[in-house]
Design an enzyme around this catalytic site. Structure first.
Site, PDB file in Angstrom:
ATOM      1  CE1 TYR A   1      31.863   4.970   5.438  1.00 30.37           C
ATOM      2  CE2 TYR A   1      33.057   5.468   3.419  1.00 30.37           C
ATOM      3  CZ  TYR A   1      33.027   4.921   4.675  1.00 30.37           C
ATOM      4  OH  TYR A   1      34.154   4.326   5.195  1.00 30.37           O
TER       5      TYR A   1
ATOM      6  CG  HIS B   1      40.873   8.968   7.018  1.00 29.89           C
ATOM      7  ND1 HIS B   1      41.648   8.203   6.184  1.00 29.89           N
ATOM      8  CD2 HIS B   1      39.599   8.512   6.867  1.00 29.89           C
ATOM      9  CE1 HIS B   1      40.895   7.312   5.566  1.00 29.89           C
ATOM     10  NE2 HIS B   1      39.647   7.489   5.961  1.00 29.89           N
TER      11      HIS B   1
ATOM     12  CE1 TYR C   1      34.674  -1.342   3.202  1.00 33.28           C
ATOM     13  CE2 TYR C   1      33.717  -0.645   1.121  1.00 33.28           C
ATOM     14  CZ  TYR C   1      33.917  -1.619   2.085  1.00 33.28           C
ATOM     15  OH  TYR C   1      33.354  -2.864   1.924  1.00 33.28           O
TER      16      TYR C   1
ATOM     17  CD1 TRP D   1      34.431   3.227   8.570  1.00 35.70           C
ATOM     18  CD2 TRP D   1      34.105   1.025   8.853  1.00 35.70           C
ATOM     19  NE1 TRP D   1      34.117   2.685   7.350  1.00 35.70           N
ATOM     20  CE2 TRP D   1      33.910   1.354   7.485  1.00 35.70           C
ATOM     21  CE3 TRP D   1      33.953  -0.293   9.277  1.00 35.70           C
ATOM     22  CZ2 TRP D   1      33.566   0.378   6.540  1.00 35.70           C
ATOM     23  CZ3 TRP D   1      33.606  -1.259   8.328  1.00 35.70           C
ATOM     24  CH2 TRP D   1      33.417  -0.923   6.979  1.00 35.70           C
TER      25      TRP D   1
END
Length: 531
Positions: A49, A277, A118, A165
């Site tokens: 990211y 999340h 991730y 995503w």
């Protein structure tokens, strides 16, 4: 006035440190370590990211605990060279990075890994390659498999999260190419309209025509678990992970099922809060559970660091019990003292532990051109306000949503553990979806969602299991328990066109109206904890 007797901690920081891996690709990252000679153990965090995700890593606590900290960009992201391929390279790249760390003069040869989502997957994939220097992993809110529970749930495409995503990673890829001097104008031109209005894109574009996401057609062209997904699964072999793993989950996280399955396969401490999340906040959706619900109040950051240092003395399982809004320590998950109790879906809308005596089924008509809108739940959608517990009253007014509700409860009912709906149902279509949602109906009328699930089928008539994953919810005295049944939850999941084909192979003109029948021998199984 209190005075803290704290000495400064001098550190050495190296930005964009090159870390070569076996195929010659140069990965880069930031290295922070105490300025003393060492040697030190290292905390590794790997991210796709970019630089903006580094502040989420526990850099300062780790430095204070005596670790060096390595924050690395995955290949093809941030300042790392190469091409980003979701999940494919993380195991080998993680192994090689750990080998690089342990070869540094400041390293004592020991590495621990930390991550959320991730990033946690990167840590587990590295662990599955068994690098000798890796000693422990903290893995939070991450799937156990790349098909089941990530891109597909109950056989249905997780459209909203997959697209959201995928578009994010596509944009990051274009930014990476731009930094490398590539002309990305055409890619940006194709991607920006979809990024700006995902809701229109998923309604008006055939799914195969969504531009700009390199892996999109791979995901939608494999709607069942086939060799494509099995190949990816080989990169996360739980039977090869030997280091201790701590698991952190959220009741409203889209990877709750994955984190629970990771825990089942790997063991280790488990903490579950009332979080969405990546969150450790006090509230989720339209409910605030109080300060005690926060990760800070649960001392989670300190416990994670203790675990990585090999000093964890916390409980095997720590769960937040919603409704009572308290943390509780347990010795196991799931709880063996929870009693699976059937509540039957009676014709007319009653939900009761009494078996049904009525024979008439409940019916509704589902038109995929007007799907039931996603309202709360474990989501990763562009609208960050539409998440977690949400009031379902508007949804429940729709004629294609069946509601089955208990009488007002005479005493508290605690539901803690895995739960599911067993649906005996029939459809007029060649294929359909069956959705279920567990709802807490408050005395003031609010119908707050607790958990939900879906199953996709091409069987016209039969018994279907809808996995609602798990919860810990006390339905308080005076509240009512409700189960909603329908055939869509859009755009969390793609619409079932009803024609026996996938949504990727269908257009709006192909959509089939589906006449649905639910028989009264259907039921929800609730894991009720005796009072």
């Amino acid at each position: 006035m209190p005075k803290l007797n704290r000495l400064p901690l001098p550190i050495v920081a190296e930005h964009d440190t090159p870390m070569p891996v076996r195929d010659g690709t140069i990965l880069r990252g930031d290295v922070h370590r105490p300025a003393s000679d060492g040697p030190f153990p290292a905390l590794l965090v790997r991210t796709p990211y970019g630089e903006g995700s580094f502040p989420m890593a526990p850099t300062i606590p780790a430095l204070e605990a005596g670790f060096a900290v390595v924050l690395q960009h995955c290949r093809g992201r941030g300042s790392s060279d190469g091409e980003f391929r979701p999940w494919l390279d993380e195991g080998d790249d993680g192994y090689d990075t750990i080998e690089w760390i342990t070869s540094q003069p400041w390293s004592n040869g020991e590495v621990v890994a930390f991550g959320v989502s991730y990033l946690a997957g990167c840590a587990l994939q590295a662990a599955a390659t068994r690098p000798p220097g890796l000693k422990a992993v903290v893995a939070s809110m991450t799937p156990h498999d790349f098909y089941d529970g990530l891109k597909y749930h109950g056989g249905a495409l997780a459209l909203g999260s997959a697209l959201n995503w995928g578009l994010l990673q596509a944009m990051l890829g274009l930014m990476h190419g731009m930094e490398a001097g590539e002309d990305v104008g055409a890619g940006l031109g194709a991607l920006l309209p979809v990024l700006g209005d995902q809701a229109t894109a998923v309604r008006t574009l055939p799914l195969r025509d969504i531009p700009g996401v390199p892996w999109w057609n791979d995901w939608i062209s494999h709607p069942t678990r086939d060799a494509y997904w099995e190949g990816l699964a080989e990169t996360l072999r739980h039977d090869r992970i030997e280091v201790p793993v701590m698991h952190v989950a959220g009741w409203f996280d889209l990877f709750l099922a994955g984190t629970l399955e990771n825990h089942r396969r790997l063991g280790g401490p488990l903490v579950i809060g009332p979080w969405s999340h990546g969150s450790g906040a006090t509230g989720t959706g339209h409910l605030d559970f109080g300060f005690a619900a926060s990760a800070q109040a649960a001392m989670l950051p300190q416990r994670q660091m203790d675990f990585l240092r090999g000093r964890d003395t916390g409980p095997a399982v720590k769960i937040f019990v919603m409704g009572d809004d308290v943390w509780r320590d347990e010795e196991e998950w799931p709880l063996t003292r929870a009693v699976g109790t059937r509540y039957h879906l009676h014709t007319g809308g009653l939900l009761s532990a009494e078996p049904p005596s009525d024979a008439a089924p409940s019916t509704f008509t589902f038109d995929p051109r007007d799907p039931v809108p996603t309202t709360g739940g474990p989501l990763l959608l562009p609208d960050v306000t539409n998440i977690g517990p949400q009031d379902q009253r508007d949804v429940e007014l729709r004629p294609d949503v069946l509601c089955f509700t208990t009488e007002a409860l005479a005493s508290d009912v605690e539901v803690t553990g895995p739960l599911s709906v067993t649906l005996h149902a029939e459809t007029s279509a060649l294929s359909t979806d069956w959705t279920a949602k567990l709802v807490d109906v408050h005395p003031d009328g609010r119908a707050m969602s607790v958990t939900d699930g879906i199953v996709r089928t091409s069987v016209p008539s039969g018994v279907h299991e809808i996995d609602l994953v798990a919860t810990s919810q006390v339905f308080k005295t005076g509240h009512r328990i409700r189960v909603e049944i329908s055939s869509s939850n859009f755009p969390r999941f793609d619409r079932n066109p009803g024609n026996g084909r996938t949504s990727a192979d269908s257009t709006e003109a192909d959509l089939v109206v589906q006449h649905q029948t639910v028989f009264p021998d259907s039921y929800v199984t609730l894991p009720i904890v005796p009072g």
